[in-house]
Design a protein around this motif. Structure first.
Motif, PDB file in Angstrom:
ATOM      1  N   ASP A  27     122.920  14.369 -14.595  1.00 55.24           N
ATOM      2  CA  ASP A  27     122.451  15.752 -14.563  1.00 55.24           C
ATOM      3  C   ASP A  27     120.945  15.807 -14.339  1.00 55.24           C
ATOM      4  O   ASP A  27     120.438  16.644 -13.579  1.00 55.24           O
ATOM      5  CB  ASP A  27     122.815  16.468 -15.861  1.00 55.24           C
ATOM      6  N   GLU A  28     120.230  14.925 -15.003  1.00 53.71           N
ATOM      7  CA  GLU A  28     118.774  14.904 -14.851  1.00 53.71           C
ATOM      8  C   GLU A  28     118.371  14.476 -13.444  1.00 53.71           C
ATOM      9  O   GLU A  28     117.440  15.040 -12.849  1.00 53.71           O
ATOM     10  CB  GLU A  28     118.163  13.952 -15.882  1.00 53.71           C
ATOM     11  N   ALA A  29     119.086  13.500 -12.896  1.00 54.01           N
ATOM     12  CA  ALA A  29     118.746  12.987 -11.561  1.00 54.01           C
ATOM     13  C   ALA A  29     119.037  13.992 -10.462  1.00 54.01           C
ATOM     14  O   ALA A  29     118.490  13.880  -9.352  1.00 54.01           O
ATOM     15  CB  ALA A  29     119.516  11.698 -11.293  1.00 54.01           C
ATOM     16  N   MET A  84     121.423  16.600 -21.847  1.00 56.23           N
ATOM     17  CA  MET A  84     121.531  16.398 -20.397  1.00 56.23           C
ATOM     18  C   MET A  84     121.793  14.922 -20.115  1.00 56.23           C
ATOM     19  O   MET A  84     121.102  14.047 -20.631  1.00 56.23           O
ATOM     20  CB  MET A  84     120.249  16.859 -19.696  1.00 56.23           C
ATOM     21  N   THR A  85     122.810  14.628 -19.305  1.00 62.73           N
ATOM     22  CA  THR A  85     123.110  13.246 -18.955  1.00 62.73           C
ATOM     23  C   THR A  85     122.131  12.736 -17.903  1.00 62.73           C
ATOM     24  O   THR A  85     121.384  13.498 -17.283  1.00 62.73           O
ATOM     25  CB  THR A  85     124.537  13.111 -18.404  1.00 62.73           C
ATOM     26  N   LYS A  86     122.166  11.421 -17.691  1.00 59.82           N
ATOM     27  CA  LYS A  86     121.295  10.813 -16.693  1.00 59.82           C
ATOM     28  C   LYS A  86     121.571  11.382 -15.303  1.00 59.82           C
ATOM     29  O   LYS A  86     120.639  11.654 -14.538  1.00 59.82           O
ATOM     30  CB  LYS A  86     121.491   9.299 -16.708  1.00 59.82           C
ATOM     31  N   ASP A 102     115.943  10.550  -7.176  1.00 59.48           N
ATOM     32  CA  ASP A 102     115.930   9.416  -8.102  1.00 59.48           C
ATOM     33  C   ASP A 102     116.150   8.091  -7.359  1.00 59.48           C
ATOM     34  O   ASP A 102     117.144   7.949  -6.642  1.00 59.48           O
ATOM     35  CB  ASP A 102     117.035   9.624  -9.143  1.00 59.48           C
ATOM     36  N   GLN A 110     118.925  17.509 -11.019  1.00 48.13           N
ATOM     37  CA  GLN A 110     118.493  18.858 -11.385  1.00 48.13           C
ATOM     38  C   GLN A 110     117.572  19.458 -10.321  1.00 48.13           C
ATOM     39  O   GLN A 110     116.843  18.756  -9.623  1.00 48.13           O
ATOM     40  CB  GLN A 110     117.798  18.855 -12.742  1.00 48.13           C
ATOM     41  N   ARG A 162     123.090  21.760  -6.602  1.00 50.23           N
ATOM     42  CA  ARG A 162     122.541  22.321  -7.843  1.00 50.23           C
ATOM     43  C   ARG A 162     121.723  23.579  -7.535  1.00 50.23           C
ATOM     44  O   ARG A 162     121.832  24.597  -8.227  1.00 50.23           O
ATOM     45  CB  ARG A 162     121.652  21.300  -8.538  1.00 50.23           C
TER      46      ARG A 162
END
Length: 263
Positions: free
Chosen positions: A5-7, A1-3, A23, A9, A43
């Motif tokens: 994508d994580e921010a 998971m990229t930064k 974030d 989700q 998302r």
């Protein structure tokens, strides 16, 4: 998971509720970037939809949420074979911050039947200009998440010489290597400095309403953004953005209404 994508989700709680964590790395001197916030909402919408892609999103920005925990609450308005329509609300501490209407569908990666050309020819990326890095005291963490190279005439305001015409053009990609997708496009349509900067205005220009359309799935590589305005008056301005991918295809379009900043 990229930064990214994580921010962005969204974690499913039940059929109509998703937990998110906003974030602080997407702040513009305090407020979080509207395109980033739309990506977070989308998302959740796409996860709950039978269709894969957010083809049109209309967002009303009621107020600015703070970084940290929040929820996306969904209300499915219509579910069809080719499209599903959903109301999605970003809620924090019981207060609604963004209201959106989103239509999802499933796009095919096919050549368009007809397509116009980009608004103007862009110079090679090596002849474009980057903005100065903001100081840590500025709270401008958003700029660290992306790489943007501007067509020099559209950022003359940096040197106190605005062009007088509300426009901005630039190449865009995320700072962390990641191919563009619909969520990256949601941020891209709202990542440029306000077009009123080129007309001589400065300061934070809060978005009131933003609608954008996903027109095609983007190819890997740099995106090219063309921003322009049609009218500035009575403290308001409009801004249209077209996004073209590395294959020369129009992949997103947006229009927003915003307040002219003070500063």
């Amino acid at each position: 998971m990229t930064k990214f994508d994580e921010a962005t989700q969204a974690i499913r709680v039940d059929e109509t509720t998703y937990d998110v964590c906003l974030d602080p790395g997407y702040s513009i001197g305090g407020p979080l970037n509207g395109g980033y916030l739309m990506a977070v909402l989308l998302r959740a919408v796409v996860d709950a939809s039978p269709h894969e892609h957010p083809v049109t999103t209309s967002a009303q920005f009621l107020r600015s949420p703070a970084p940290g925990p929040a929820q996306v609450r969904l209300e499915q308005l219509k579910a069809g074979r080719t499209a599903t329509m959903t109301r999605a609300t970003l809620v924090q501490d019981g207060t609604s911050f963004i209201e959106t209407l989103v239509t999802t569908a499933t796009l095919r990666d096919v050549a368009p039947d007809w397509m116009g050309r980009p608004p103007v020819a862009m110079p090679p990326i090596e002849r474009c200009r980057t903005l100065p890095d903001p100081g840590p005291e500025s709270g401008m963490t958003f700029s660290a998440q992306m790489e943007v190279a501007y067509d020099p005439p559209t950022v003359g305001w940096l040197d106190g010489d605005p062009s007088g015409s509300p426009e901005v053009r630039a190449y865009f990609r995320l700072a962390e290597p990641q191919d563009p997708d619909p969520y990256v496009l949601a941020m891209a349509v709202d990542c440029l400095p306000p077009v009123v900067f080129s007309a001589g205005a400065r300061g934070w220009a809060p978005t009131v309403d933003l609608t954008w359309h996903l027109r095609a799935l983007p190819a890997p590589g740099w995106l090219t953004l063309f921003g322009s305005g049609r009218m500035i008056g009575d403290g308001w301005f409009d801004e249209d953005v077209e996004v073209w991918d590395s294959a020369g295809r129009l992949v997103a379009q947006s229009r927003q209404l915003a307040r002219v900043g003070r500063g």
